[in-house]
Design a protein around this motif. Structure first.
Motif, PDB file in Angstrom:
ATOM      1  N   TYR A  21     -57.651  50.463 -62.712  1.00 53.38           N
ATOM      2  CA  TYR A  21     -58.304  51.570 -63.317  1.00 53.38           C
ATOM      3  C   TYR A  21     -58.327  51.334 -64.599  1.00 53.38           C
ATOM      4  O   TYR A  21     -57.323  50.882 -65.231  1.00 53.38           O
ATOM      5  N   LYS A  22     -59.489  51.566 -65.257  1.00 51.89           N
ATOM      6  CA  LYS A  22     -59.435  51.137 -66.636  1.00 51.89           C
ATOM      7  C   LYS A  22     -58.782  52.455 -67.432  1.00 51.89           C
ATOM      8  O   LYS A  22     -58.739  53.599 -66.963  1.00 51.89           O
ATOM      9  N   LEU A  23     -58.295  52.161 -68.773  1.00 48.72           N
ATOM     10  CA  LEU A  23     -57.336  53.180 -69.411  1.00 48.72           C
ATOM     11  C   LEU A  23     -58.406  54.400 -69.658  1.00 48.72           C
ATOM     12  O   LEU A  23     -57.791  55.827 -69.706  1.00 48.72           O
ATOM     13  N   LYS A  24     -59.676  54.306 -69.888  1.00 47.21           N
ATOM     14  CA  LYS A  24     -60.570  55.308 -70.288  1.00 47.21           C
ATOM     15  C   LYS A  24     -60.600  56.444 -68.904  1.00 47.21           C
ATOM     16  O   LYS A  24     -60.670  57.563 -69.126  1.00 47.21           O
ATOM     17  N   GLU A  25     -60.647  55.715 -67.821  1.00 48.31           N
ATOM     18  CA  GLU A  25     -60.751  56.462 -66.520  1.00 48.31           C
ATOM     19  C   GLU A  25     -59.429  57.349 -66.261  1.00 48.31           C
ATOM     20  O   GLU A  25     -59.622  58.594 -66.155  1.00 48.31           O
ATOM     21  N   VAL A  26     -58.326  56.709 -66.716  1.00 48.44           N
ATOM     22  CA  VAL A  26     -56.817  57.543 -66.478  1.00 48.44           C
ATOM     23  C   VAL A  26     -56.984  58.559 -67.604  1.00 48.44           C
ATOM     24  O   VAL A  26     -56.576  59.623 -67.472  1.00 48.44           O
ATOM     25  N   SER A  27     -57.539  58.234 -68.851  1.00 54.55           N
ATOM     26  CA  SER A  27     -57.470  59.347 -69.819  1.00 54.55           C
ATOM     27  C   SER A  27     -58.215  60.638 -69.623  1.00 54.55           C
ATOM     28  O   SER A  27     -58.055  61.686 -69.936  1.00 54.55           O
ATOM     29  N   ASN A  28     -59.405  60.237 -69.086  1.00 54.51           N
ATOM     30  CA  ASN A  28     -60.664  61.223 -68.776  1.00 54.51           C
ATOM     31  C   ASN A  28     -59.896  62.377 -67.513  1.00 54.51           C
ATOM     32  O   ASN A  28     -60.157  63.360 -67.535  1.00 54.51           O
ATOM     33  N   THR A  29     -59.403  61.702 -66.518  1.00 53.88           N
ATOM     34  CA  THR A  29     -58.516  62.284 -65.496  1.00 53.88           C
ATOM     35  C   THR A  29     -57.444  63.202 -66.230  1.00 53.88           C
ATOM     36  O   THR A  29     -57.514  64.302 -65.578  1.00 53.88           O
ATOM     37  N   LEU A  30     -56.863  62.794 -67.073  1.00 54.66           N
ATOM     38  CA  LEU A  30     -55.601  63.150 -67.436  1.00 54.66           C
ATOM     39  C   LEU A  30     -56.224  64.569 -68.511  1.00 54.66           C
ATOM     40  O   LEU A  30     -55.741  65.670 -68.098  1.00 54.66           O
ATOM     41  N   ILE A  31     -57.361  64.419 -69.139  1.00 54.71           N
ATOM     42  CA  ILE A  31     -57.936  65.372 -69.633  1.00 54.71           C
ATOM     43  C   ILE A  31     -58.418  66.628 -68.708  1.00 54.71           C
ATOM     44  O   ILE A  31     -58.277  67.819 -69.107  1.00 54.71           O
ATOM     45  N   LYS A  32     -59.044  66.099 -67.644  1.00 53.18           N
ATOM     46  CA  LYS A  32     -59.439  67.182 -66.648  1.00 53.18           C
ATOM     47  C   LYS A  32     -58.398  67.780 -65.959  1.00 53.18           C
ATOM     48  O   LYS A  32     -58.350  69.053 -65.674  1.00 53.18           O
ATOM     49  N   LEU A  33     -57.333  67.388 -65.856  1.00 52.18           N
ATOM     50  CA  LEU A  33     -55.979  67.803 -65.413  1.00 52.18           C
ATOM     51  C   LEU A  33     -55.510  68.910 -66.192  1.00 52.18           C
ATOM     52  O   LEU A  33     -55.328  70.018 -65.850  1.00 52.18           O
ATOM     53  N   PHE A  34     -55.265  68.544 -67.400  1.00 52.99           N
ATOM     54  CA  PHE A  34     -54.963  69.224 -68.315  1.00 52.99           C
ATOM     55  C   PHE A  34     -55.634  70.498 -68.632  1.00 52.99           C
ATOM     56  O   PHE A  34     -55.523  71.794 -68.468  1.00 52.99           O
ATOM     57  N   ASP A  35     -56.930  70.333 -68.628  1.00 53.74           N
ATOM     58  CA  ASP A  35     -57.980  71.548 -68.782  1.00 53.74           C
ATOM     59  C   ASP A  35     -57.870  72.298 -67.597  1.00 53.74           C
ATOM     60  O   ASP A  35     -58.293  73.772 -67.686  1.00 53.74           O
ATOM     61  N   ALA A  36     -57.680  71.963 -66.414  1.00 48.38           N
ATOM     62  CA  ALA A  36     -57.408  72.831 -65.272  1.00 48.38           C
ATOM     63  C   ALA A  36     -56.039  73.442 -65.027  1.00 48.38           C
ATOM     64  O   ALA A  36     -55.661  74.100 -64.056  1.00 48.38           O
ATOM     65  N   GLY A  37     -55.314  73.191 -66.047  1.00 47.06           N
ATOM     66  CA  GLY A  37     -53.823  73.997 -66.029  1.00 47.06           C
ATOM     67  C   GLY A  37     -52.802  72.947 -65.639  1.00 47.06           C
ATOM     68  O   GLY A  37     -51.823  73.406 -65.506  1.00 47.06           O
ATOM     69  N   TYR A  38     -52.925  72.026 -65.210  1.00 47.47           N
ATOM     70  CA  TYR A  38     -51.947  70.961 -64.655  1.00 47.47           C
ATOM     71  C   TYR A  38     -51.515  70.118 -65.793  1.00 47.47           C
ATOM     72  O   TYR A  38     -51.719  68.933 -65.934  1.00 47.47           O
ATOM     73  N   ASN A  39     -50.539  70.689 -66.629  1.00 50.00           N
ATOM     74  CA  ASN A  39     -50.115  69.973 -67.905  1.00 50.00           C
ATOM     75  C   ASN A  39     -48.812  69.543 -68.006  1.00 50.00           C
ATOM     76  O   ASN A  39     -48.395  69.483 -69.192  1.00 50.00           O
TER      77      ASN A  39
END
Length: 83
Positions: A5-23
């Motif tokens: 996994y590229k760090l950018k992919e992991v970062s983008n996934t984390l942003i999506k999780l946080f935006d969905a309330g999984y923070n």
């Protein structure tokens, strides 16, 4: 983690999780497969990242999760074989 996994992919996934309330770690750990539908525009490879992230949180290996991502990218750039 067996997939690269590229760090950018992991970062983008984390942003999506946080935006969905999984923070928080607890919220991420409590996610079920059905909860993935609550994450907007989630791709299948991002779902796999979430599963790997859950394993890392559960096993208290977050640093290893992120450092292994970076290590695998560095090896790929150098042309080293990745198992």
């Amino acid at each position: 983690m067996n997939t690269i996994y590229k760090l950018k992919e992991v970062s983008n996934t984390l942003i999506k999780l946080f935006d969905a309330g999984y923070n928080t770690e607890k919220k991420i750990l409590m996610m079920k497969m059905d909860d993935l539908t609550n994450v907007k525009n989630l791709k299948s490879d991002e779902a796999l990242i979430i599963i790997e992230l859950q394993k890392a949180i559960k096993n208290k290996n977050l640093i290893a999760f992120f450092s292994e991502t970076k290590t695998r990218i560095d090896k790929q750039r150098k042309g080293d074989e990745i198992c």
